[in-house]
Design an enzyme around this catalytic site. Structure first.
Site, PDB file in Angstrom:
ATOM      1  N   THR A  19       0.826  -1.216   0.000  1.00  0.00           N
ATOM      2  CA  THR A  19       0.000   0.000   0.000  1.00  0.00           C
ATOM      3  C   THR A  19       0.859   1.264   0.000  1.00  0.00           C
ATOM      4  OG1 THR A  19      -1.503  -1.279   1.380  1.00  0.00           O
ATOM      5  CG2 THR A  19      -2.045   1.012   1.054  1.00  0.00           C
ATOM      6  N   ARG A  23       7.574  -2.816   3.189  1.00  0.00           N
ATOM      7  CA  ARG A  23       7.696  -2.904   4.647  1.00  0.00           C
ATOM      8  C   ARG A  23       8.059  -4.322   5.042  1.00  0.00           C
ATOM      9  NH1 ARG A  23       2.744   0.862   6.844  1.00  0.00           N
ATOM     10  NH2 ARG A  23       3.216   2.452   5.301  1.00  0.00           N
ATOM     11  N   SER A 114       5.897   3.823   8.635  1.00  0.00           N
ATOM     12  CA  SER A 114       4.719   4.592   9.033  1.00  0.00           C
ATOM     13  C   SER A 114       4.259   4.292  10.453  1.00  0.00           C
ATOM     14  CB  SER A 114       3.608   4.352   8.026  1.00  0.00           C
ATOM     15  OG  SER A 114       2.583   5.264   8.252  1.00  0.00           O
ATOM     16  N   HIS A 115       3.033   3.777  10.591  1.00  0.00           N
ATOM     17  CA  HIS A 115       2.438   3.568  11.909  1.00  0.00           C
ATOM     18  C   HIS A 115       2.891   2.261  12.555  1.00  0.00           C
ATOM     19  CE1 HIS A 115       0.143   1.633   8.822  1.00  0.00           C
ATOM     20  NE2 HIS A 115      -0.301   0.780   9.723  1.00  0.00           N
ATOM     21  N   LYS A 127       9.966   3.799   0.847  1.00  0.00           N
ATOM     22  CA  LYS A 127       9.080   4.048  -0.287  1.00  0.00           C
ATOM     23  C   LYS A 127       9.687   5.092  -1.206  1.00  0.00           C
ATOM     24  CE  LYS A 127       6.076   7.081   2.446  1.00  0.00           C
ATOM     25  NZ  LYS A 127       4.712   7.457   2.766  1.00  0.00           N
ATOM     26  N   ASP A 278       1.318   9.855  13.597  1.00  0.00           N
ATOM     27  CA  ASP A 278       1.934   8.528  13.555  1.00  0.00           C
ATOM     28  C   ASP A 278       3.446   8.604  13.323  1.00  0.00           C
ATOM     29  OD1 ASP A 278       1.888   9.294  10.865  1.00  0.00           O
ATOM     30  OD2 ASP A 278       1.673   7.229  10.163  1.00  0.00           O
ATOM     31  N   ASP A 280       5.536   8.431  10.778  1.00  0.00           N
ATOM     32  CA  ASP A 280       6.105   9.293   9.740  1.00  0.00           C
ATOM     33  C   ASP A 280       5.338  10.601   9.555  1.00  0.00           C
ATOM     34  OD1 ASP A 280       3.933   7.903   8.649  1.00  0.00           O
ATOM     35  OD2 ASP A 280       4.755   7.992   6.628  1.00  0.00           O
ATOM     36  N   ASP A 282       2.142  11.369   8.782  1.00  0.00           N
ATOM     37  CA  ASP A 282       1.095  11.640   7.792  1.00  0.00           C
ATOM     38  C   ASP A 282      -0.318  11.351   8.314  1.00  0.00           C
ATOM     39  OD1 ASP A 282       1.362   8.905   7.754  1.00  0.00           O
ATOM     40  OD2 ASP A 282       1.798   8.745   5.603  1.00  0.00           O
ATOM     41  N   ARG A 283      -0.417  10.760   9.511  1.00  0.00           N
ATOM     42  CA  ARG A 283      -1.758  10.478  10.048  1.00  0.00           C
ATOM     43  C   ARG A 283      -2.122  11.448  11.161  1.00  0.00           C
ATOM     44  NH1 ARG A 283      -3.017   4.095  10.322  1.00  0.00           N
ATOM     45  NH2 ARG A 283      -2.139   3.561   8.294  1.00  0.00           N
ATOM     46  N   THR A 345      -7.941   1.929  -1.394  1.00  0.00           N
ATOM     47  CA  THR A 345      -7.136   2.281  -0.231  1.00  0.00           C
ATOM     48  C   THR A 345      -5.701   2.623  -0.639  1.00  0.00           C
ATOM     49  OG1 THR A 345      -8.445   0.915   1.245  1.00  0.00           O
ATOM     50  CG2 THR A 345      -6.156   1.287   1.884  1.00  0.00           C
ATOM     51  N   GLU A 364      -8.899   9.269   4.233  1.00  0.00           N
ATOM     52  CA  GLU A 364      -9.088   7.836   4.442  1.00  0.00           C
ATOM     53  C   GLU A 364      -9.573   7.620   5.870  1.00  0.00           C
ATOM     54  OE1 GLU A 364      -6.390   4.967   2.193  1.00  0.00           O
ATOM     55  OE2 GLU A 364      -4.987   6.425   3.010  1.00  0.00           O
ATOM     56  N   GLU A 365     -10.295   6.520   6.064  1.00  0.00           N
ATOM     57  CA  GLU A 365     -10.792   6.192   7.404  1.00  0.00           C
ATOM     58  C   GLU A 365      -9.661   5.877   8.386  1.00  0.00           C
ATOM     59  OE1 GLU A 365      -9.966   2.929   8.294  1.00  0.00           O
ATOM     60  OE2 GLU A 365      -9.209   2.710   6.256  1.00  0.00           O
ATOM     61  N   SER A 366      -8.466   5.601   7.849  1.00  0.00           N
ATOM     62  CA  SER A 366      -7.332   5.177   8.672  1.00  0.00           C
ATOM     63  C   SER A 366      -6.564   6.384   9.227  1.00  0.00           C
ATOM     64  CB  SER A 366      -6.417   4.291   7.842  1.00  0.00           C
ATOM     65  OG  SER A 366      -6.051   4.949   6.634  1.00  0.00           O
ATOM     66  N   LYS A 377      -0.869  12.319   2.659  1.00  0.00           N
ATOM     67  CA  LYS A 377      -1.701  12.778   3.754  1.00  0.00           C
ATOM     68  C   LYS A 377      -0.797  13.498   4.746  1.00  0.00           C
ATOM     69  CE  LYS A 377      -1.762   8.095   5.764  1.00  0.00           C
ATOM     70  NZ  LYS A 377      -1.356   7.163   4.709  1.00  0.00           N
ATOM     71  N   ARG A 497      -9.216  -6.499   7.636  1.00  0.00           N
ATOM     72  CA  ARG A 497      -9.909  -5.284   8.054  1.00  0.00           C
ATOM     73  C   ARG A 497     -11.376  -5.404   7.650  1.00  0.00           C
ATOM     74  NH1 ARG A 497      -5.528  -2.715   9.655  1.00  0.00           N
ATOM     75  NH2 ARG A 497      -3.788  -2.219   8.263  1.00  0.00           N
TER      76      ARG A 497
HETATM   77  C1  VG1 Z   1      -3.180   1.141   5.807  1.00  0.00           C
HETATM   78  C2  VG1 Z   1      -4.455   1.957   5.758  1.00  0.00           C
HETATM   79  C3  VG1 Z   1      -4.482   2.795   4.498  1.00  0.00           C
HETATM   80  C4  VG1 Z   1      -3.225   3.665   4.450  1.00  0.00           C
HETATM   81  C5  VG1 Z   1      -1.990   2.801   4.563  1.00  0.00           C
HETATM   82  C6  VG1 Z   1      -0.720   3.605   4.636  1.00  0.00           C
HETATM   83  O1  VG1 Z   1      -3.128   0.258   4.713  1.00  0.00           O
HETATM   84  O2  VG1 Z   1      -5.587   1.130   5.845  1.00  0.00           O
HETATM   85  O3  VG1 Z   1      -5.654   3.568   4.484  1.00  0.00           O
HETATM   86  O4  VG1 Z   1      -3.191   4.386   3.246  1.00  0.00           O
HETATM   87  O5  VG1 Z   1      -2.057   2.006   5.740  1.00  0.00           O
HETATM   88  O6  VG1 Z   1      -0.751   4.499   5.705  1.00  0.00           O
HETATM   89  P1  VG1 Z   1      -3.543  -1.293   4.824  1.00  0.00           P
HETATM   90  O7  VG1 Z   1      -3.253  -1.873   3.471  1.00  0.00           O
HETATM   91  O8  VG1 Z   1      -2.735  -1.870   5.928  1.00  0.00           O
HETATM   92  O9  VG1 Z   1      -4.998  -1.304   5.174  1.00  0.00           O
HETATM   93  V1  VG1 Z   1       0.682   5.019   6.438  1.00  0.00           V
HETATM   94  O10 VG1 Z   1       0.361   6.191   7.535  1.00  0.00           O
HETATM   95  O11 VG1 Z   1       1.019   3.549   7.202  1.00  0.00           O
HETATM   96  O12 VG1 Z   1       1.718   5.345   5.192  1.00  0.00           O
HETATM   97 CO    CO Z   2       2.061   7.079   8.142  1.00  0.00          CO
END
Ligand code: VG1
Ligand code: CO
Length: 544
Positions: A19, A23, A114-115, A127, A278, A280, A282-283, A345, A364-366, A377, A497
């Site tokens: 995504t 990772r 990221s998170h 990335k 989070d 990095d 972006d959240r 997504t 996004e909902e995340s 983001k 999910r």
């Molecule tokens: C998750 C989230 C998605 C987001 C992605 C990257 O992906 O659901 O909405 O864009 O993380 O976010 P997945 O495939 O695990 O559902 V970040 O802040 O981790 O770059």
């Molecule tokens: Co992130």
């Protein structure tokens, strides 16, 4: 100058960017040749690095420092002209996106998972972002993956490490390394978009807040912007120093992982406003005193009120949300006569809409929201837009949210995550569900009839590219909805999910507990996909 070395290597299986980038467990990234293979594949996939300028930085997690040195050597050996690096090899994802655009570069490499937690036994990631500042689109990630499968050598230099703690320019082989302040350009951009004077006045009126940086990258950004420039007292930003293991925190800003902030905001000592970001940066999670704002609602509120901030005073061109995100923003878009887009997504799918000027705000909902100011983001951006709106409206978070629901109705929404399921079991469940989709319309579940069921496919309205298999959605006749997909960012087993949604027009029933409001939909999801049968799980690990 040092002559580039060509080091023999062989293709490495499983280097497929998900995504957002690649990772893996940190130790996997640290295996000899692993990082190097992926970096060489990136350079090869974009037609080489010769003469190009890149941005480089990361969220400061374990291995960020050494990986940066490796990438610099490889960029030099591959003929790059210049790499712009954040001091200490640090850059938040949105700040990297901004620098890539501001400096007109050929893209950037961002070190982050990221998170996901960081440390030698946790996760690492890399990335590549394209010259528009956004995550590489599928065409590019597929080319990178193809390149990993055909590699026979990578190029590097044998040189000592560069001092990335001092600002300024140094040479590495024939390449210039430019070390920049990671915060300055980003903070200047925020000052242009938002009414800092109005936010300062709000603070002077007694408004208090807390920002939890979760020992990750937003610490320096939040301290500079919230404390130094907006004048919030020292201590407003907590966990503000980025640490290689994030101080043991799981830097995912949701009620489960940001529980310290949640406890404060729901308790007697709560300030007016709370937010977290989070790994990095972006959240974002937004919380008012005693009031949690779901990310889907946050997007809807921002769409309805963005014009109150100077950067958006001319209005929005359109709104885009990922498919699993609730339809709350669509209702606002419809009322305001704005175009609304529904994408798969992952932020990469917003890039074309933003570049083409078809969308201004995306979400996004995340816990991800952002706009056309960058191509990622942006956590702090969302916090500042909320602050600007609170200042302009002179109302609190709870009041704004309840006004919003009164006007548009409420999309009750929740996401249930089932983590570390055996991959074969998760795959078997999704395969079986996909095979039954055509039979579902007309069937009844928990007193609701299924109106439609499909596997989401997206045709990009700008370039016509098609992405299939983006998640199963089951929509009921009353508009309630279940979405199921497997995560693309996990590093152990599979994460299922399940996204649950139900609309209540109001004026009654706007203040139910979301889990109660969604109870029949949750039961239907478990039964329809036979989650317990396939996975052995009866309850999710994380609820947001
Ligand atoms: C998750 C989230 C998605 C987001 C992605 C990257 O992906 O659901 O909405 O864009 O993380 O976010 P997945 O495939 O695990 O559902 V970040 O802040 O981790 O770059
Ligand atoms: Co992130």
């Amino acid at each position: 100058m040092t002559a580039p070395l060509t080091v023999p290597t062989r293709p490495i299986e499983g280097q497929k960017p998900g995504t957002s980038g690649l990772r893996k467990k940190t130790r996997v990234f640290m295996e000899p040749g692993y990082l190097e293979n992926f970096v060489q594949a990136i350079f090869d996939a974009i037609g080489g690095a010769a003469g190009k300028t890149f941005v480089l930085g990361g969220d400061g997690r374990y291995f960020n420092d050494r990986a940066s040195q490796t990438i610099l050597r490889m960029a030099a050996a591959n003929g790059a002209a210049r790499v712009i690096v954040g001091q200490g090899a640090l850059l938040s994802t949105p700040a990297a996106s901004h620098l890539i655009r501001l400096r007109g570069t050929d893209g950037g490499l961002i070190l982050s998972a990221s998170h996901n937690p960081g440390g030698p036994d946790e996760d690492f990631g890399l990335k590549f972002n394209t010259p528009n500042g956004g995550p590489a689109p599928e065409g590019v990630t597929e080319a990178i993956h193809a390149a990993t499968l055909g590699l026979s050598a990578y190029r590097t230099l044998e040189t000592p490490d560069i001092d990335l703690s001092a600002l300024g320019e140094v040479r590495l082989g024939d390449m210039t390394v430019e070390v920049v302040d990671p915060v300055a350009d980003y903070a200047a951009l925020m000052e242009r978009l938002f009414d800092f004077g109005a936010i300062r006045a709000l603070r002077e009126g007694g408004f208090s807040m807390r920002f939890d940086a979760m020992c990750a990258i937003t610490g320096p950004y939040a301290t500079e912007i919230l404390e130094n420039r907006l004048g919030f007292p020292k201590g407003t930003v907590v966990h503000g120093t980025p640490l290689p293991d994030f101080g043991g925190m799981h830097p995912d800003p949701n009620p489960t992982w940001a529980h310290e902030l949640m406890d404060l905001m729901m308790g007697p000592e709560a300030p007016e406003f709370g937010a977290a970001s989070d790994g990095d940066g972006d959240r974002n999670m937004i919380v008012g005193r005693g009031t949690y704002v779901s990310p889907s609602d946050s997007l809807a509120v921002l769409v309805a009120n963005a014009h109150l901030a100077p950067g958006y005073a001319a209005g929005l061109k359109g709104v885009a949300r990922s498919m699993p995100t609730s339809a709350a923003a669509d209702r606002v878009a419809q009322a305001m006569g704005l175009a609304a887009y529904e994408t798969p997504t992952g932020w990469k799918f917003f890039g074309n809409l933003l570049d083409a000027g078809r969308a201004t705000l995306c979400g996004e909902e995340s816990f991800g929201t952002g706009s056309d100011h960058v191509r990622e983001k942006d956590g702090l951006w969302a916090v500042l837009l909320w602050l600007n709106i609170l200042a302009a409206r002179g109302q609190g978070v709870a009041e704004i949210l309840s006004d919003h629901w009164q006007r548009y109705g409420r999309n009750y929404y929740s996401r249930h995550d089932f983590e570390a399921i055996e991959t074969v079991k998760a795959d078997a469940m999704m395969t079986a569900l996909r095979a039954r989709l055509a039979d579902l319309p007309g069937t009844e579940h928990e007193g609701r009839a299924v109106a439609s069921a499909d596997d989401f496919a997206y045709t990009d309205p700008v370039d016509g590219s098609v992405s299939t298999g983006q998640g199963v959605r089951i929509v009921f006749e009353d508009g309630a909805r279940i979405v199921l997909r497997l995560s693309g960012t996990g590093t152990s087993g599979a994460t299922l999910r399940v996204y649950l949604e139900r609309y209540v027009p109001g004026p009654e029933d706007l203040r139910l507990d979301p889990q109660e409001a969604l109870a029949p939909i949750i039961r239907a999801a478990h039964a329809l996909a036979d989650i317990p049968g396939y996975t052995g799980r009866t309850a999710p690990d994380v609820i947001t």
